[in-house]
Design an enzyme around this catalytic site. Structure first.
Site, PDB file in Angstrom:
ATOM      1  CE1 TYR A   1      -9.439   0.486   8.386  1.00 48.39           C
ATOM      2  CE2 TYR A   1      -9.739   1.000  10.532  1.00 48.39           C
ATOM      3  CZ  TYR A   1      -8.940   1.029   9.527  1.00 48.39           C
ATOM      4  OH  TYR A   1      -7.474   1.560   9.502  1.00 48.39           O
TER       5      TYR A   1
ATOM      6  CB  ILE B   1       0.974   5.858   6.501  1.00 49.77           C
ATOM      7  CG1 ILE B   1       0.299   7.100   7.208  1.00 49.77           C
ATOM      8  CG2 ILE B   1       2.039   5.356   7.394  1.00 49.77           C
ATOM      9  CD1 ILE B   1      -0.562   6.422   8.672  1.00 49.77           C
TER      10      ILE B   1
ATOM     11  N   GLY C   1       0.779  -1.112  -0.067  1.00 48.54           N
ATOM     12  CA  GLY C   1      -0.261  -0.027  -0.081  1.00 48.54           C
ATOM     13  C   GLY C   1       0.839   1.224  -0.086  1.00 48.54           C
TER      14      GLY C   1
ATOM     15  CB  THR D   1       0.078   3.755  -4.504  1.00 52.77           C
ATOM     16  OG1 THR D   1      -0.837   3.283  -3.908  1.00 52.77           O
ATOM     17  CG2 THR D   1       1.025   2.772  -5.416  1.00 52.77           C
ATOM     18  CB  SER D   2      -2.088   7.170  -1.541  1.00 49.99           C
ATOM     19  OG  SER D   2      -2.905   6.057  -0.820  1.00 49.99           O
TER      20      SER D   2
END
Length: 268
Positions: free
Chosen positions: A171, A19, A14, A16-17
């Site tokens: 979540y 953190i 993850g 690409t954006s």
């Protein structure tokens, strides 16, 4: 400046954006080779190009990789490619995460999407990367969790939340599972709550957050071999604190492994 991160190889999921992107930047700036994971080859390449253009990082330190975590087959392919091309991996940062959608959504693998993307994909990836993950001191897995893991419960009889679905509960369950997984004795791992930051997940938490660079710094600190870690520990930013009780129970860890092995189609 010589850095203890120099010459290390780190896979950030993850990246690409948010953190993940900022952590990739900070790691590469300190001399690590960063395997930069994105959902698609275009996204991973785009983030890589952006880092080179905006920071002047040496492009040889960045390797874009792609896998859609909503498809476990892509996670397997990613793991095999990493083991093949980078037989020595110092750190794995399990960071990729999505906010659970408003409506209950199952992946093609049959799992609730947040549970799969945020936890099961990382569980599978970590296990498949075991041959490459170094056992040298400093080698480690860093799971990027959340303070919301404390509100979570793993619905053992209905992990896919087919009977009762709420996006916040889904979540929270995924983040609790990721935090419990860090306590798995099979890997040297920690989990970290990077704090509430200005990322795509912010709406789950409220309206104001710290810059993503700040959250990333807490993640990068735990990647650094100079930072001594307590195996299985949970860190709230840069402080070690007790996680939710479930994350410290051997019984829960074993039960979660069993469930995860079943859901990713791998038998331990």
């Amino acid at each position: 400046m010589s850095s203890s991160l120099s010459g290390r190889t780190v896979l950030v999921t993850g990246a690409t954006s948010g953190i993940g992107y900022e952590a990739a930047r900070q790691l590469a700036e300190r001399g690590s080779t960063v395997l930069l994971h994105g959902r698609t080859p275009e996204e991973a390449q785009g983030a890589t190009d952006r880092l080179i253009a905006t920071t002047g990082i040496d492009g040889t330190l960045l390797r874009p990789l792609a896998a859609d975590f909503a498809r476990l087959e892509e996670v397997e392919n990613l793991a095999h490619a990493v083991v093949r091309e980078h037989p020595r991996l110092d750190v794995l940062v399990n960071n990729a995460a999505i906010a659970a959608p408003e409506r209950h959504t199952l992946t093609t693998d049959g799992n609730e999407i947040a549970f799969q993307v945020n936890f099961l994909a990382h569980y599978l990836l970590t296990n498949l990367l075991e041959p490459a993950l170094t056992t040298d001191p400093g080698g480690r897995v860093v799971n990027v969790s959340s303070s919301l893991h404390r509100t979570g419960a793993i619905q053992w009889n209905d992990p896919q939340r087919i009977r009762r679905y709420s996006r916040l509960a889904a979540y929270a369950q995924s983040q609790l599972a990721l935090t419990v997984f860090a306590a798995d004795p099979r890997v040297t791992a920690v989990s970290v709550n990077p704090g509430i930051c200005e990322t795509g997940l912010l709406p789950l938490y409220g309206h104001a957050g710290a810059p993503a660079t700040e959250g990333a710094a807490h993640v990068v600190r735990l990647c650094d071999p100079a930072t001594e870690i307590v195996n299985g520990a949970y860190y709230d930013r840069d402080e070690r604190v007790a996680p939710a009780a479930a994350a410290t129970e051997d019984r829960t860890v074993k039960r979660l492994n069993k469930l995860a092995d079943l859901l990713v189609g791998h038998t331990a």
